[in-house]
Design an enzyme around this catalytic site. Structure first.
Site, PDB file in Angstrom:
ATOM      1  N   GLY A  35      25.506  30.099  41.727  1.00  0.00           N
ATOM      2  CA  GLY A  35      26.872  29.990  41.242  1.00  0.00           C
ATOM      3  C   GLY A  35      27.827  29.809  42.403  1.00  0.00           C
ATOM      4  O   GLY A  35      27.492  29.175  43.404  1.00  0.00           O
ATOM      5  N   CYS A  36      28.977  30.399  42.286  1.00  0.00           N
ATOM      6  CA  CYS A  36      30.012  30.267  43.310  1.00  0.00           C
ATOM      7  C   CYS A  36      29.501  30.697  44.675  1.00  0.00           C
ATOM      8  O   CYS A  36      29.055  31.829  44.855  1.00  0.00           O
ATOM      9  CB  CYS A  36      31.209  31.118  42.916  1.00  0.00           C
ATOM     10  SG  CYS A  36      32.470  31.208  44.188  1.00  0.00           S
ATOM     11  N   PHE A  37      29.581  29.785  45.636  1.00  0.00           N
ATOM     12  CA  PHE A  37      29.059  30.139  46.957  1.00  0.00           C
ATOM     13  C   PHE A  37      29.915  31.172  47.673  1.00  0.00           C
ATOM     14  O   PHE A  37      29.452  31.842  48.579  1.00  0.00           O
ATOM     15  CB  PHE A  37      28.768  28.935  47.836  1.00  0.00           C
ATOM     16  CG  PHE A  37      29.819  27.862  47.948  1.00  0.00           C
ATOM     17  CD1 PHE A  37      31.170  28.107  47.873  1.00  0.00           C
ATOM     18  CD2 PHE A  37      29.402  26.558  48.156  1.00  0.00           C
ATOM     19  CE1 PHE A  37      32.102  27.101  48.006  1.00  0.00           C
ATOM     20  CE2 PHE A  37      30.328  25.528  48.297  1.00  0.00           C
ATOM     21  CZ  PHE A  37      31.686  25.804  48.218  1.00  0.00           C
ATOM     22  N   TYR A 180      39.200  36.627  41.576  1.00  0.00           N
ATOM     23  CA  TYR A 180      38.272  35.643  41.011  1.00  0.00           C
ATOM     24  C   TYR A 180      36.986  36.330  40.559  1.00  0.00           C
ATOM     25  O   TYR A 180      36.517  36.136  39.434  1.00  0.00           O
ATOM     26  CB  TYR A 180      37.952  34.546  42.041  1.00  0.00           C
ATOM     27  CG  TYR A 180      36.693  33.804  41.718  1.00  0.00           C
ATOM     28  CD1 TYR A 180      36.692  32.808  40.747  1.00  0.00           C
ATOM     29  CD2 TYR A 180      35.494  34.137  42.338  1.00  0.00           C
ATOM     30  CE1 TYR A 180      35.520  32.163  40.417  1.00  0.00           C
ATOM     31  CE2 TYR A 180      34.324  33.496  42.014  1.00  0.00           C
ATOM     32  CZ  TYR A 180      34.335  32.509  41.050  1.00  0.00           C
ATOM     33  OH  TYR A 180      33.167  31.883  40.712  1.00  0.00           O
TER      34      TYR A 180
END
Length: 196
Positions: A35-37, A180
């Site tokens: 997912g989000c790095f 986030y």
């Protein structure tokens, strides 16, 4: 004068004898998509034996992709991290153990609030890493509290560094990063998948 030359030679011998001790440690790398790095980078940093974690892209067909290329879902690339570590202090198996607890391996449509192929979880391996990764995946699948294992193990490909503004994002943008992460529900979902 002769005594000075002998002392100088002895000093050089001592320095030469300690040179291997001063040499940089042998390093190895591991590449993970989850997912989000930003989150993967943050969670892999600080692990004893990890020397460097870099955000980037891998697994696709486009050379030198940009974030826009990757998130357009036309490049075939995943958001990923490259972990450089000291194998004398940390083994690949432990990095895999850590990796599984940072992702939802039951979701092959993305991770948490980030959806699409570029956010799928995957482990990118060298031929030597493959059997270790496959065994680790099998063991992790037995510990899942919900769902079935869907994370792929894929051959390592060229790793392209992400743009500078993506690197070390959690360190440079703490408030935005944690907003986030919380808003994305990452930690809550990990508790459902792994327990605890």
């Amino acid at each position: 004068m002769r005594r000075l030359i002998v002392l100088f030679a002895a000093a050089l011998a001592v320095l030469g004898a300690t040179a291997p001790a001063l040499a940089a440690p042998k390093t190895e790398t591991a590449v993970f998509a989850g997912g989000c790095f930003w989150c993967m980078e943050h969670d892999m940093q600080g692990v004893p034996g990890v020397l460097k974690v870099e955000s980037g892209y891998t697994g696709g067909h486009l050379k030198n992709p940009t974030y826009r290329d990757v998130t357009s879902e036309t490049s075939g690339h995943y958001e990923a991290v490259r972990v450089t570590y000291d194998p004398a202090k940390l083994d690949y198996g432990f990095l895999l153990y850590r990796y599984w607890r940072l992702v939802d391996p039951t979701d092959d449509g993305g991770q948490f609030c980030d959806r699409g192929p570029s956010y799928r979880p995957a482990v990118f391996v060298t031929p030597a890493q493959r059997p270790i990764a496959e065994k680790s995946r099998t063991e992790a699948a037995k510990r899942l509290k919900t769902g079935t294992m869907k994370t792929q193990i894929l051959p390592a490909q060229t790793f392209y560094l992400a743009e500078e503004y993506h690197r070390d994002y959690a360190k440079r943008n703490k408030l935005n990063y944690f907003a986030y992460r919380t808003g994305c529900g990452r930690d809550a979902r990990l508790k459902q998948v792994w327990g605890g």
